[in-house]
Design an enzyme around this catalytic site. Structure first.
Site, PDB file in Angstrom:
ATOM      1  N   ASP A  51     -28.229 -78.364  25.779  1.00 64.72           N
ATOM      2  CA  ASP A  51     -27.477 -79.490  26.346  1.00 64.72           C
ATOM      3  C   ASP A  51     -27.328 -79.341  27.857  1.00 64.72           C
ATOM      4  O   ASP A  51     -26.356 -79.819  28.435  1.00 64.72           O
ATOM      5  CB  ASP A  51     -26.101 -79.597  25.679  1.00 64.72           C
ATOM      6  CG  ASP A  51     -25.280 -78.321  25.823  1.00 64.72           C
ATOM      7  OD1 ASP A  51     -25.876 -77.262  26.108  1.00 64.72           O
ATOM      8  OD2 ASP A  51     -24.045 -78.381  25.663  1.00 64.72           O
ATOM      9  N   ASP A  82     -23.798 -79.891  32.049  1.00 63.64           N
ATOM     10  CA  ASP A  82     -23.689 -79.257  30.743  1.00 63.64           C
ATOM     11  C   ASP A  82     -22.681 -80.038  29.906  1.00 63.64           C
ATOM     12  O   ASP A  82     -21.592 -80.380  30.381  1.00 63.64           O
ATOM     13  CB  ASP A  82     -23.223 -77.798  30.893  1.00 63.64           C
ATOM     14  CG  ASP A  82     -23.290 -77.044  29.584  1.00 63.64           C
ATOM     15  OD1 ASP A  82     -24.356 -76.468  29.297  1.00 63.64           O
ATOM     16  OD2 ASP A  82     -22.283 -77.028  28.853  1.00 63.64           O
ATOM     17  N   LEU A  83     -23.058 -80.337  28.664  1.00 62.24           N
ATOM     18  CA  LEU A  83     -22.162 -81.093  27.785  1.00 62.24           C
ATOM     19  C   LEU A  83     -21.045 -80.194  27.266  1.00 62.24           C
ATOM     20  O   LEU A  83     -21.279 -79.033  26.900  1.00 62.24           O
ATOM     21  CB  LEU A  83     -22.941 -81.679  26.617  1.00 62.24           C
ATOM     22  CG  LEU A  83     -23.905 -82.832  26.959  1.00 62.24           C
ATOM     23  CD1 LEU A  83     -24.717 -83.215  25.734  1.00 62.24           C
ATOM     24  CD2 LEU A  83     -23.137 -84.040  27.496  1.00 62.24           C
TER      25      LEU A  83
END
Length: 334
Positions: free
Chosen positions: A257, A214-215
């Protein structure tokens, strides 16, 4: 004497009429047989929706009437090539190589018959709005006769529409399995492949690790730099991830994301080394927002015998949450 001449003339007229009638009957019989063969081709191709099956069905049908060793088709526009060859072993590899060279010829050059290593290579171009591409046929020993060429020409008018249908179906099917933004496989592919990957790991006793990615600070990229920039960043991240993983790994964009990577034959400790490289690679994009630098958090979980896929995925997601709770831009594992 006049009666005799008259009778001879009548006999000649009758013989000529009979000869013409027999010729017409022979022609109609040949046309009927040809139509029967073509109708059989129609039936064979009717329910086929993929290119490999289409080419195989056409070659098998044609073999009944015209001997050959290989039929191949290439559509360079859609990057789809397939060949069906009756050979095996070294002969098969030789025939496929010759066919590949012929199929990769530019469509602008008019296909002409050629002979190489005892193979006669015949080519046909499809160049219309309905169907585009190049078809090649290889036959060992002798070239096709004019009658055989004419028969194939007629059969290709039947093959064109099913070929187009198969290519369009494959394109739609591929699009449904790909993320439209990044080109990565989507969750449908994950659901399709993760079961067999778990089964294989269980059967052979090999390690299997799942990575949830996950960004960090991606929302700020969208908010401050716009969604166009956000999409660009996602494509860059997807490219970075693809460069780092192996061909046997399964990388999926889950949405937003979030990404998942299934790592076969990989222990959690080996996966940790990969995850750390991925974190560094994302940081090197050097994208800074008001709340912090774009980074990546990763949670790792190794599958254990008896664990269900859903429980495994939930566990990995919980570990990812822990990585973000611990300060982001880091790797956490079970």
């Amino acid at each position: 004497m006049d009666m005799k001449v008259h009778q001879e003339q009548v006999d000649v007229q009758i013989a000529t009429a009979m000869e013409n009638l027999l010729s017409e009957l022979s022609h109609y019989r040949q046309q009927s047989e040809k139509l029967k063969k073509i109708n059989t081709l129609h039936q064979k191709l009717a329910g086929i929706l993929d290119l490999p099956s289409m080419i195989e069905a056409y070659s098998v049908w044609l073999m009944e009437f015209i001997d050959h060793e290989l039929v191949g088709y290439n559509n360079p526009e859609w990057q789809r090539m397939h060949m069906f060859c009756s050979y095996h072993g070294p002969k098969r590899r030789q025939a496929i190589q010759l066919a590949r060279e012929a199929l990769e010829c530019p469509m602008e050059s008019k296909p002409t018959p050629s002979q190489t290593d005892g193979f006669h290579i015949h080519q046909w171009g499809f160049n219309s709005e309905d169907c585009y591409g190049l078809l090649v046929l290889l036959r060992k020993g002798k070239a096709l006769t004019w009658e055989e060429l004419a028969f194939i020409d007629e059969s290709l008018t039947i093959l064109a529409d099913p070929l187009k249908r198969a290519l369009e179906y494959e394109k739609i099917f591929a699009q449904a399995r790909r993320d439209s933004l990044t080109g990565l496989p989507n969750r449908f592919v994950l659901e399709e492949r993760i079961g067999p990957m778990v089964e294989q790991a269980s059967r052979h006793g090999h390690p299997l690790t799942l990575a949830a990615l996950d960004l960090d600070h991606f929302k700020e990229v969208n908010d401050s730099m716009g969604h166009f920039m956000g999409d660009r960043v996602l494509r860059q991240v997807a490219e970075i991830l693809q460069q780092e993983i192996r061909l046997t790994d399964l990388l999926v964009r889950m949405g937003g994301d979030e990404f998942l990577i299934v790592l076969p034959d990989t222990s959690i400790h080996d996966a940790c080394h990969l995850a750390e490289r991925l974190c560094r690679a994302v940081e090197q994009l050097d994208i800074t927002t008001a709340s912090g630098k774009l980074a990546m958090s990763i949670g790792l979980s190794e599958w254990s015998p008896g664990m269900s896929i859903s429980a495994w995925m939930e566990q990995t997601d919980d570990i990812l949450y822990q990585a973000k709770a611990n300060g982001k831009a880091q790797v956490a594992m079970n």
